[in-house]
Scaffold this active site. Structure first.
Site, PDB file in Angstrom:
ATOM      1  NE  ARG A 276      -6.737  -3.205 -19.799  1.00  0.00           N
ATOM      2  CZ  ARG A 276      -6.888  -3.442 -21.248  1.00  0.00           C
ATOM      3  NH1 ARG A 276      -6.158  -4.409 -21.870  1.00  0.00           N
ATOM      4  NH2 ARG A 276      -7.692  -2.597 -21.855  1.00  0.00           N
TER       5      ARG A 276
ATOM      6  CD  GLU B 121      -4.457   4.847   0.933  1.00  0.00           C
ATOM      7  OE1 GLU B 121      -3.880   4.797   2.157  1.00  0.00           O
ATOM      8  OE2 GLU B 121      -5.470   4.841   0.862  1.00  0.00           O
TER       9      GLU B 121
ATOM     10  CE  LYS C 260      -7.165   2.454 -24.934  1.00  0.00           C
ATOM     11  NZ  LYS C 260      -7.965   3.701 -25.518  1.00  0.00           N
TER      12      LYS C 260
ATOM     13  CG  ASP D 264      -8.106  10.913 -23.954  1.00  0.00           C
ATOM     14  OD1 ASP D 264      -6.947  10.131 -24.116  1.00  0.00           O
ATOM     15  OD2 ASP D 264      -9.172  10.560 -23.718  1.00  0.00           O
TER      16      ASP D 264
ATOM     17  CE1 TYR E  36      -4.214   1.128  -0.168  1.00  0.00           C
ATOM     18  CE2 TYR E  36      -4.455  -1.253   0.867  1.00  0.00           C
ATOM     19  CZ  TYR E  36      -5.034  -0.049   0.014  1.00  0.00           C
ATOM     20  OH  TYR E  36      -6.257  -0.164  -0.373  1.00  0.00           O
TER      21      TYR E  36
ATOM     22  CB  THR F 243      -4.646   4.124 -22.176  1.00  0.00           C
ATOM     23  OG1 THR F 243      -4.086   4.160 -23.361  1.00  0.00           O
ATOM     24  CG2 THR F 243      -5.978   4.477 -21.885  1.00  0.00           C
TER      25      THR F 243
HETATM   26  C1  LIG Z   1      -9.072   3.809 -24.429  1.00  0.00           C
HETATM   27  C2  LIG Z   1      -9.347   5.578 -24.196  1.00  0.00           C
HETATM   28  C3  LIG Z   1      -9.625   5.771 -23.084  1.00  0.00           C
HETATM   29  C4  LIG Z   1     -10.113   4.900 -22.015  1.00  0.00           C
HETATM   30  O1  LIG Z   1      -9.231   4.125 -21.243  1.00  0.00           O
HETATM   31  P1  LIG Z   1      -9.582   2.867 -20.273  1.00  0.00           P
HETATM   32  O2  LIG Z   1      -8.230   2.551 -19.840  1.00  0.00           O
HETATM   33  O3  LIG Z   1     -10.207   1.925 -21.262  1.00  0.00           O
HETATM   34  O4  LIG Z   1     -10.280   3.261 -19.255  1.00  0.00           O
HETATM   35  C5  LIG Z   1     -10.008   7.288 -22.962  1.00  0.00           C
HETATM   36  N1  LIG Z   1      -9.847   8.010 -23.784  1.00  0.00           N
HETATM   37  C6  LIG Z   1      -9.530   7.579 -25.362  1.00  0.00           C
HETATM   38  C7  LIG Z   1      -9.239   8.486 -26.407  1.00  0.00           C
HETATM   39  C8  LIG Z   1      -9.169   6.287 -25.452  1.00  0.00           C
HETATM   40  O5  LIG Z   1      -9.142   5.867 -26.469  1.00  0.00           O
END
Ligand SMILES: *Cc1c(COP(=O)(O)O)cnc(C)c1O
Length: 418
Positions: free
Chosen positions: A237, A56, A231, A201, A54, A228
């Site tokens: 993840r 935090e 990807k 994003d 943990y 993220t």
């Molecule tokens: C995949 C994605 C997310 C969300 O990610 P998670 O890890 O599935 O919560 C947010 N914004 C965009 C543009 C994404 O492609």
């Protein structure tokens, strides 16, 4: 391949499922643009003893003792992330992309404030204010769109007009189904005109930005980037928030913890550090460049085969095919057909799709995962040809089954990493 002896002893049902998934990944082609294969080093770190800890708080400022090594890995993750993206500050604790976005909204906005984001059927993401998400109960989301889906050109004049009318506090660049580059400089100038934060994003394209195969929004003075890590960035993840300014960084840290999350998932933080380390190596830039080359090659082969691509092609790692226009079948039917030959991708809405979201007109496919497996341009031609053959022979079950065997044999030549 890992053996997972302890799991086999303790829980045969889950062990069998893990083994089955491993085989599925090995024998099939993964074209879902948000998926990838992590390295053995990242995988090992995810299964490490940091799960038991943990932590935090933040390095040097924790609520519990015993943080010597937790602080080391989180500090390394932060340092590598800032170096990778040219940021002044990084928060590596978000559990995933969606919570990272929520933490950013709460760090920068007051309830009732307006966010200007990309229309969802034009490529925007659920977390950018889809009505089914709870965040829309707190903030007000308005939209910008493409002016022309045949080229993907964004209507920046309309964006400016909407921004002047709606007075957003945040302009959001980013998408999960848009194959072109955004004009970050123009978006930043609109944000400045109306006094909004410029936030990117880059969940899908973080690996391309890290490898300098796509433009970095910080080069156009964006305030914040969210992503993220699993990807195109090819990590565990998780989520990551970056900003240029230390003051903003403090607000983001507070928003992630204690504002929104509890303890960080420390084995994932450690695995993020490993993945960022991999992405800093020169080979990763080659990987990122090859992702884009592969996507362009795949697009060219589909265009030669008579398919209609939304925006007419791609600048990044993904393409969108209008299946109704191209082949007279729905996106759902196409997804199912390609599944039958061992090629996994996903149905997807197209701009202002006349069909329903559960069976839209398009499919979305991308090249990060196949590029990790070592496939190049020649293999992209082969994949497009498999798919075009499946479409042509879709009424002939034996022919489709024969294609499946061919795809399987083809895949076995490209082992998974680890
Ligand atoms: C995949 C994605 C997310 C969300 O990610 P998670 O890890 O599935 O919560 C947010 N914004 C965009 C543009 C994404 O492609």
């Amino acid at each position: 391949m890992p053996i997972y002896d302890a799991l086999k002893q303790s829980d045969p049902a889950i062990h069998a499922a893990v083994a089955g998934e491993m085989q599925r990944q090995r024998e099939g082609v993964e074209l879902i643009p948000s998926e990838n294969y992590i390295s053995a080093a990242v995988m090992e770190t995810m299964g490490s003893v940091f799960n038991n800890k943990y932590s935090e708080g933040y390095p040097g400022r924790r609520y519990y003792g015993g943080q010597t090594y937790a602080d080391q890995v989180e500090s390394l993750a932060i340092e590598r992330a800032t170096r990778l993206f040219g940021a002044g500050h990084a928060n590596v604790q978000p559990h995933a992309g969606a919570p990272a976005n929520v933490a950013v909204y709460f760090a920068l906005l007051q309830p009732g404030d307006t966010v200007l984001g990309m229309d969802l059927s034009h490529g925007g993401h659920l977390t950018h204010g889809h009505p089914v998400t709870y965040i829309t109960r707190i903030f007000n989301f308005v939209r910008y769109k493409m002016k022309d889906a045949t080229t993907g050109a964004i209507d920046y004049d309309e964006m400016r007009a909407v921004a002047k009318r709606e007075k957003p506090k945040m302009i959001l660049a980013g998408f999960s189904a848009y194959p072109r580059e955004l004009d970050y400089a123009k978006m930043k100038s609109i944000a400045e005109e109306v006094g909004a934060y410029a936030v990117a994003d880059m969940a899908h394209i973080a690996g391309l930005i890290a490898g300098k195969a796509a433009r970095n929004p910080f080069d156009d003075n964006f305030d914040v980037m969210v992503t993220t890590t699993h990807k195109s960035l090819r990590g565990p993840r998780g989520g990551l928030i970056l900003c240029r300014d230390a003051d903003l960084g403090k607000r983001i840290d507070k928003s992630v913890f204690p504002g929104f999350q509890g303890g960080p998932i420390m084995q994932m933080v450690a695995a993020k550090a490993v993945a960022f380390g991999e992405a800093l190596r020169p080979e990763f830039a080659d990987y990122a460049r090859q992702i884009v080359i592969n996507a362009k090659r795949l697009a060219a082969r589909f265009l030669d085969g008579g398919a209609t691509l939304i925006t007419g092609g791609t600048d990044n790692h993904l393409l969108l095919i209008d299946c109704v226009q191209s082949w007279g079948i729905s996106g759902g039917e196409a997804e199912e057909l390609f599944d039958r030959i061992g090629i996994t991708l996903n149905k997807n809405v197209i701009a202002d799709d006349p069909r329903k979201p559960m069976d839209p007109s398009g499919i979305r496919l991308g090249t990060p995962a196949v590029t990790t497996r070592g496939m190049g341009e020649v293999e992209m031609d082969a994949l497009a040809d498999f798919m075009l053959a499946a479409v042509a022979k879709r009424g002939d079950a034996a022919a489709v089954e024969a294609l499946h065997r061919e795809v399987k044999a083809f895949c076995m030549k490209y082992p998974l990493p680890g």
